[in-house]
Design a protein around this motif. Sequence first.
Motif, PDB file in Angstrom:
ATOM      1  N   UNK A 150       0.835  -1.205   0.000  1.00  0.00           N
ATOM      2  CA  UNK A 150       0.000   0.000   0.000  1.00  0.00           C
ATOM      3  C   UNK A 150       0.873   1.259   0.000  1.00  0.00           C
ATOM      4  N   UNK A 151       1.908   1.219   0.857  1.00  0.00           N
ATOM      5  CA  UNK A 151       2.803   2.371   0.946  1.00  0.00           C
ATOM      6  C   UNK A 151       3.499   2.615  -0.396  1.00  0.00           C
ATOM      7  N   UNK A 152       3.945   1.507  -0.993  1.00  0.00           N
ATOM      8  CA  UNK A 152       4.611   1.637  -2.274  1.00  0.00           C
ATOM      9  C   UNK A 152       3.659   2.202  -3.327  1.00  0.00           C
ATOM     10  N   UNK A 153       2.436   1.689  -3.297  1.00  0.00           N
ATOM     11  CA  UNK A 153       1.436   2.144  -4.261  1.00  0.00           C
ATOM     12  C   UNK A 153       1.225   3.648  -4.186  1.00  0.00           C
ATOM     13  N   UNK A 154       1.161   4.157  -2.950  1.00  0.00           N
ATOM     14  CA  UNK A 154       0.962   5.592  -2.752  1.00  0.00           C
ATOM     15  C   UNK A 154       2.135   6.392  -3.304  1.00  0.00           C
TER      16      UNK A 154
END
Lengths: 254, 478
Positions: free
Chosen positions: A118-122
Amino acid sequence: MLEIKNLHVKVGDQEILKGLDLTINTGEVHSIMGPNGSGKSTLAQVLAGRESYEVTEGEILFEGKDLLELAPEERAGEGIFLAFQYPVEIPGVANTYLLREALNSIRKYRGEEPLKHVEFGKLAKEKMDKMGMPDSLLRRSVNEGFSGGEKKRNEIFQMQVLEPRLAILDETDSGLDIDALKIVSDGVNALRSPERSFLVITHYQRLLNYIVPDFVHVLVGGRIVKSGGKELAIELEDRGYGWVEEESRQAVNN
Amino acid sequence: MSIDLEKLAEQEYKYGFFTDVEQEIAPKGLNEDTIRLISNKKEEPEWLLEWRLEAYRHWLTMKEPRWAHVKFSPIDYQGISYYAAPKKKEGPKSLDEIDPEIKAAYDKLGIPLDEQKMLAGVAVDAVFDSVSVITTFKEKLAEAGVIFCPISEAVREHPELVKKYLGFVVPRNDNFYAALNSAVFTDGSFVYVPRGVRCPMELSTYFRINAENTGQFERTLIIAEAGSYVSYLEGCTAPKRDENQLHAAVVELIAHEDATIKYSTIQNWYPGNAEGEGGIYNFVTKRGRCVGRGSHISWTQVETGSAITWKYPSCILEGDNSVGEFYSVALTNRRQQADTGTKMVHLGKNTRSTIISKGISAGHGQNTYRGLVNIGKDASGARNYTQCDSMLIGDKCGAHTFPYIEVKNSTAQMEHEASTSKIGEDQIFYCQQRGLSAEDAVSLIVNGFCKEVFRELPFEFAVEAEKLLSISLEGSVG
């Protein structure tokens, strides 16, 4: 940050770099210019650790470490990034997938925890927007079916996510129209900081209107024959490389 | 590339352990008494013994096929034991009654037999050498009317179905190994999905060869009645040994009107060592008949193991509008050899088939795609799409392609695409520059190459397949 001393490099039987010296301090932007075949791309590949280039003499120190002892992925871990002149296509591997693997490999090298999906996606989304790239490019296979401009933009996008200490741009301007050139340059300029250095390799002065260098070096016949400020680039644009080559021949003869 | 090859080559096959259980093993050798012994052990009816004996007598007249692009020394069929079973108490099988050693072995393989510990929604039949040791979730499946049990049990409990369909797709005299299997087959899975039922869970069989000097001859039979759906997956491993062991299976699929069977294989038999010693000979006949109109059979295989693989999961498209698919990833590393592909036989009108084959050769591996697309004279409107890609890693391996196309109806549409590529130094370097190790780069690139096949696998197994591919590629970068 980077110290290159008396670097000699062979490709096959041919010596391409013949005693190159270059020092880049933290926070500086250096540009290397030169005619075709002078060894510009060879320098970029050697810094990144390409095996087919044989270093026969000299040394390269990066943050005091012997760079030539490190594998390419270790150099990436140390913070070296190369924006390729010809980014390769990797069919079936999503752009986002490679980038996440890359970021987490580098974080692992540095003893940091991997970034969650999720963090990477953001993070990726945020940088993607900055580069004016559509989300679909994240899901598509790495560089497959990308236009020339999209490929170059993708390189800068990767650079933004990986946040290197030293970024080497190998003819990133080639094949770009003026709009793309501006987007790419903005991407680079956004990353300029006192902690980060750049080595911008280019054949044309045009790019340097957008990415203004602190130093310009002229590479001829495998050696840096002239260095100066940004005005040197303009002089080269006006007068070509002939006079520099002539000067350097005379210097050798004397 | 700066990689310690020696070290990588040593982290080989992690399923190569042997489980020490008390075994009942038939004396080596093959004759009519051996077959009587097997049939007797399985408490089979007379008709099945006769069926086996006829297969055996026919087998005696046949010769080993030698047309495949593989090399191996002659197999001594009298040097193999044709029945090996862990000793067990009589009576119905429950988890408590399984030898703890066997349970531990399956735990080690990542296949816990405890229903609570298992992947949700996957029923497992665990076949250990010649017998099935347990089938999980049987009651739950029975509620839906689905029969999922060892074939030896099906012979006893559902004789009418077995009698009707055994050999319905692969006749006893089909080929040398199928005939041998018909004579001596021991266990395998039986699946029956009644009319209109969508099987509520994935079915899977886990084949383990454990005993020494034995062969495994399993037989799987899947019948999907009209309008039903079933997805089935098999996995296979074996201990590390210096001798070759034979695995000659037969799988038959029957899809009736509008029924769908998805059959996936993750084959990871012991591949032999770096010098090519040991490993499984995987000589398998797999075939499906789309007998009903609008029926659909899809084969997906990931073949990473075995010293030699010889298999062509095929579809006979009899029903009008029926569909056959074959998605394959075959990887050969070290001294492995694979000759694999498919046959799509179009008999019905508007039948369609798709073939996607991805061959990867590394080390000294030899990889062959062999495929036949046959369009019969009545198969008007038939279509086939074939895509056959090979990837080479290193310069000591080989990739070969033998596509056969026979068309007897002029309305057929055929498309064939093929490519051979060498994994690029450029691609590996690009990934390394971004921070990946060379090994990770190769596995990323190869997994990308196989993406079209992996996405056909049930999700959990797709993840498994990617991991397996990475492990199998270890030591391939030099």
